[in-house]
Design a protein around this motif. Sequence first.
Motif, PDB file in Angstrom:
ATOM      1  N   LEU A  15       0.802  -1.221   0.000  1.00  0.00           N
ATOM      2  CA  LEU A  15       0.000   0.000   0.000  1.00  0.00           C
ATOM      3  C   LEU A  15       0.840   1.280   0.000  1.00  0.00           C
ATOM      4  O   LEU A  15       0.483   2.244  -0.689  1.00  0.00           O
ATOM      5  N   PRO A  16       1.947   1.370   0.745  1.00  0.00           N
ATOM      6  CA  PRO A  16       2.726   2.612   0.691  1.00  0.00           C
ATOM      7  C   PRO A  16       3.195   2.967  -0.720  1.00  0.00           C
ATOM      8  O   PRO A  16       3.230   4.147  -1.093  1.00  0.00           O
ATOM      9  N   ILE A  17       3.528   1.947  -1.503  1.00  0.00           N
ATOM     10  CA  ILE A  17       3.946   2.214  -2.879  1.00  0.00           C
ATOM     11  C   ILE A  17       2.745   2.588  -3.741  1.00  0.00           C
ATOM     12  O   ILE A  17       2.818   3.486  -4.593  1.00  0.00           O
ATOM     13  N   ARG A  18       1.625   1.940  -3.536  1.00  0.00           N
ATOM     14  CA  ARG A  18       0.443   2.264  -4.337  1.00  0.00           C
ATOM     15  C   ARG A  18      -0.054   3.673  -4.052  1.00  0.00           C
ATOM     16  O   ARG A  18      -0.634   4.329  -4.923  1.00  0.00           O
ATOM     17  N   ARG A  19       0.156   4.145  -2.807  1.00  0.00           N
ATOM     18  CA  ARG A  19      -0.257   5.511  -2.494  1.00  0.00           C
ATOM     19  C   ARG A  19       0.524   6.531  -3.318  1.00  0.00           C
ATOM     20  O   ARG A  19       0.035   7.625  -3.603  1.00  0.00           O
ATOM     21  N   LEU A  20       1.763   6.199  -3.683  1.00  0.00           N
ATOM     22  CA  LEU A  20       2.574   7.108  -4.477  1.00  0.00           C
ATOM     23  C   LEU A  20       2.029   7.268  -5.891  1.00  0.00           C
ATOM     24  O   LEU A  20       2.242   8.292  -6.535  1.00  0.00           O
ATOM     25  N   TRP A  21       1.353   6.248  -6.396  1.00  0.00           N
ATOM     26  CA  TRP A  21       0.795   6.305  -7.748  1.00  0.00           C
ATOM     27  C   TRP A  21      -0.724   6.382  -7.667  1.00  0.00           C
ATOM     28  O   TRP A  21      -1.449   5.564  -8.174  1.00  0.00           O
ATOM     29  N   GLN A  22      -1.233   7.363  -6.972  1.00  0.00           N
ATOM     30  CA  GLN A  22      -2.661   7.596  -6.960  1.00  0.00           C
ATOM     31  C   GLN A  22      -2.969   8.755  -7.882  1.00  0.00           C
ATOM     32  O   GLN A  22      -2.449   9.859  -7.694  1.00  0.00           O
ATOM     33  N   PRO A  23      -3.786   8.541  -8.899  1.00  0.00           N
ATOM     34  CA  PRO A  23      -4.108   9.629  -9.836  1.00  0.00           C
ATOM     35  C   PRO A  23      -4.849  10.749  -9.123  1.00  0.00           C
ATOM     36  O   PRO A  23      -5.447  10.536  -8.055  1.00  0.00           O
ATOM     37  N   PRO A  24      -4.845  11.957  -9.677  1.00  0.00           N
ATOM     38  CA  PRO A  24      -5.483  13.116  -9.027  1.00  0.00           C
ATOM     39  C   PRO A  24      -7.003  13.083  -9.176  1.00  0.00           C
ATOM     40  O   PRO A  24      -7.595  13.887  -9.892  1.00  0.00           O
ATOM     41  N   VAL A  25      -7.625  12.123  -8.514  1.00  0.00           N
ATOM     42  CA  VAL A  25      -9.081  11.964  -8.576  1.00  0.00           C
ATOM     43  C   VAL A  25      -9.613  11.881  -7.155  1.00  0.00           C
ATOM     44  O   VAL A  25      -8.860  11.772  -6.195  1.00  0.00           O
ATOM     45  N   HIS A  26     -10.932  11.911  -7.037  1.00  0.00           N
ATOM     46  CA  HIS A  26     -11.577  11.846  -5.727  1.00  0.00           C
ATOM     47  C   HIS A  26     -12.259  10.496  -5.548  1.00  0.00           C
ATOM     48  O   HIS A  26     -12.624   9.833  -6.523  1.00  0.00           O
ATOM     49  N   ASN A  27     -12.426  10.137  -4.298  1.00  0.00           N
ATOM     50  CA  ASN A  27     -13.052   8.865  -3.986  1.00  0.00           C
ATOM     51  C   ASN A  27     -14.546   8.935  -4.297  1.00  0.00           C
ATOM     52  O   ASN A  27     -15.248   9.814  -3.802  1.00  0.00           O
ATOM     53  N   LEU A  28     -15.034   8.017  -5.133  1.00  0.00           N
ATOM     54  CA  LEU A  28     -16.449   8.004  -5.512  1.00  0.00           C
ATOM     55  C   LEU A  28     -17.203   6.833  -4.922  1.00  0.00           C
ATOM     56  O   LEU A  28     -18.425   6.765  -5.030  1.00  0.00           O
ATOM     57  N   ALA A  29     -16.502   5.888  -4.298  1.00  0.00           N
ATOM     58  CA  ALA A  29     -17.156   4.688  -3.784  1.00  0.00           C
ATOM     59  C   ALA A  29     -17.906   5.003  -2.496  1.00  0.00           C
ATOM     60  O   ALA A  29     -17.583   5.944  -1.770  1.00  0.00           O
ATOM     61  N   ALA A  30     -18.923   4.202  -2.232  1.00  0.00           N
ATOM     62  CA  ALA A  30     -19.654   4.321  -0.974  1.00  0.00           C
ATOM     63  C   ALA A  30     -18.769   3.879   0.175  1.00  0.00           C
ATOM     64  O   ALA A  30     -17.814   3.115   0.003  1.00  0.00           O
ATOM     65  N   ALA A  31     -19.075   4.392   1.372  1.00  0.00           N
ATOM     66  CA  ALA A  31     -18.287   4.013   2.540  1.00  0.00           C
ATOM     67  C   ALA A  31     -18.425   2.519   2.787  1.00  0.00           C
ATOM     68  O   ALA A  31     -19.496   1.933   2.585  1.00  0.00           O
ATOM     69  N   PRO A  32     -17.361   1.844   3.238  1.00  0.00           N
ATOM     70  CA  PRO A  32     -17.444   0.410   3.520  1.00  0.00           C
ATOM     71  C   PRO A  32     -18.386   0.142   4.677  1.00  0.00           C
ATOM     72  O   PRO A  32     -18.641   1.010   5.516  1.00  0.00           O
ATOM     73  N   PRO A  33     -18.963  -1.066   4.783  1.00  0.00           N
ATOM     74  CA  PRO A  33     -19.859  -1.400   5.885  1.00  0.00           C
ATOM     75  C   PRO A  33     -19.181  -1.212   7.238  1.00  0.00           C
ATOM     76  O   PRO A  33     -17.963  -1.304   7.361  1.00  0.00           O
ATOM     77  N   ALA A  34     -19.997  -0.964   8.250  1.00  0.00           N
ATOM     78  CA  ALA A  34     -19.450  -0.705   9.587  1.00  0.00           C
ATOM     79  C   ALA A  34     -18.622  -1.879  10.086  1.00  0.00           C
ATOM     80  O   ALA A  34     -17.569  -1.711  10.702  1.00  0.00           O
ATOM     81  N   ALA A  35     -19.091  -3.084   9.810  1.00  0.00           N
ATOM     82  CA  ALA A  35     -18.349  -4.267  10.270  1.00  0.00           C
ATOM     83  C   ALA A  35     -16.976  -4.332   9.626  1.00  0.00           C
ATOM     84  O   ALA A  35     -15.987  -4.709  10.275  1.00  0.00           O
ATOM     85  N   ALA A  36     -16.899  -3.956   8.369  1.00  0.00           N
ATOM     86  CA  ALA A  36     -15.606  -3.970   7.700  1.00  0.00           C
ATOM     87  C   ALA A  36     -14.736  -2.816   8.173  1.00  0.00           C
ATOM     88  O   ALA A  36     -13.517  -2.956   8.282  1.00  0.00           O
ATOM     89  N   ALA A  37     -15.371  -1.685   8.492  1.00  0.00           N
ATOM     90  CA  ALA A  37     -14.591  -0.536   8.940  1.00  0.00           C
ATOM     91  C   ALA A  37     -13.887  -0.823  10.256  1.00  0.00           C
ATOM     92  O   ALA A  37     -12.825  -0.266  10.539  1.00  0.00           O
ATOM     93  N   LYS A  38     -14.485  -1.689  11.100  1.00  0.00           N
ATOM     94  CA  LYS A  38     -13.861  -2.004  12.378  1.00  0.00           C
ATOM     95  C   LYS A  38     -12.552  -2.758  12.216  1.00  0.00           C
ATOM     96  O   LYS A  38     -11.753  -2.818  13.138  1.00  0.00           O
ATOM     97  N   GLN A  39     -12.338  -3.330  11.051  1.00  0.00           N
ATOM     98  CA  GLN A  39     -11.117  -4.082  10.817  1.00  0.00           C
ATOM     99  C   GLN A  39      -9.922  -3.167  10.544  1.00  0.00           C
ATOM    100  O   GLN A  39      -8.794  -3.627  10.504  1.00  0.00           O
TER     101      GLN A  39
END
Length: 512
Positions: free
Chosen positions: A355-379
């Motif tokens: 993930l640290p390397i993938r963060r370096l190659w993030q295109p200049p766009v905004h997040n369009l996805a819905a928030a993950p479920p609460a159960a998944a967010a706890k992870q």
Amino acid sequence: MLWTLAGALHAGFSALCVALVAAFLLLVCTPVLHQPVRSRLRPLALQEVEQGLSWVLAAQRWQTPLLTSLFMHSSHSVSVTFYASFLPMLFWLGLPELGRDLVLLMTLSLFVGNAIKDLVCSPRPLGLAYGRQRLKFLAADSSDEEVQLNAKEYGLPSSHTLNSLCLNYFAVWYFYDRGLIASGTALALYGLVALWVVWIAASRLYLGLHTPVDILAGALAGLAVLVCFIAVEGLLSRWILHGPAAVLHAALASLVLLRLHPRPMAHTPSFEFTTSFMGAMFGVVAGMALTPQAHQPGVQLAQLWSGAGSRLAGSRLLWALRRLGVGFAAVAVMKEGSKPLLLALLPLLYRFFPLPIRRLWQPPVHNLAAAPPAAAAKQHSAQQVQEEQQAKQRQPRNARQHADGDSANDEALLDRHNGGRQHGMRTRRSAAAAAAAAADQAGGSKQAGQAAAATSGLPGALPPQDLRLAELPHDAQGRPWDVVVTARFFSYAAIGVAVAGVAPRLLDALGW
């Protein structure tokens, strides 16, 4: 004496245009300057947009079904569909050098236009109130998906004005420079091109998509890009002939320009359009490196259509149709086969990158996805939660910093898609725009990506398909943006390879 003076003025003007375009590309490649430049230019653009609304209203008083239809259809001359149909034909019907130059020119033109859009973030007049009247988007009921996507971009500059000027004027200049048309013919064609650009510009006012400042900016940017490209066209031709070296240079230039493209305040399709054409340009360069013999001499039309030689024995129309049929068949196979394959393989490939390397190659766009479920967010780890909270705390401060340079007009124009209740130009900034401003202020760092990820996406958007990657920005289908952008780039590169590499080889093998 006069000729010497005219030559000196022309050389000086060309040098100025080259310097301006080079300076802009340098600005684009320096993200730390994006926010300060936006804070200075955007209030000026907003003021001009407000003053130009009366022109849009005046143009729409001439509204008739016939005029609307004419303007709608003529605007399709500046579209992905038109370019995908027209430019390949030049490669296959005897003008590969012109096709190559136009692909390079339109890539530069689209990048400059879209980068200015996402840098300045000046809104379109869609749905805004002017006094007691609300401006209309006269193509709002159109079923054309590309028309609807174009309407979601920011307004300044007018891409239709910019691209029409570049493509048509360069085509006339090319024919005259290569001695294919006389000077009188060229002069007449230049006049017709000027009328066509004015018609396209008028259509943008009439349809409610632009104000005069957008059109003026598009014309000036188009003139600068056109003159700059003509000045360096010979260097680009020699660069293309370097084969594998040119392919490597094109790949590096595409990577840098796409990665450092300005991040807009709200999501627009401009970056995706730029990615598509940048990929096609890279594919054309790669295709020409594979088949250099198919692209020399630069101008083949005079020889092919002169009537001499066995290649044109019989019907010229049949000859052209055979070549076009083979070419478009090759493009269709490459297009339909590459994108699904890339979308299937790239997620597997990207799993090898932490993930640290993938963060370096993030295109200049905004997040369009819905928030993950609460159960998944706890992870999420405690560290990730803490970083998200810090990003949220920065949002109001950054939003206030961004708003310091904006007037009440800015607040109204940002809500161009919401169409909220307003008199004149007053309304409130949306929460999504504030979050986007915070992400833009944070730049390309890890916090910027997480700030963008903290924002819920579009209505009806899907959550991330892989919850382990939830901190990365995703598109509305829940796919990581780095995968989507890479797939788009290489799928259009496959089209470029088909146009400039595969199709010429097939035509040569068939003797056509």
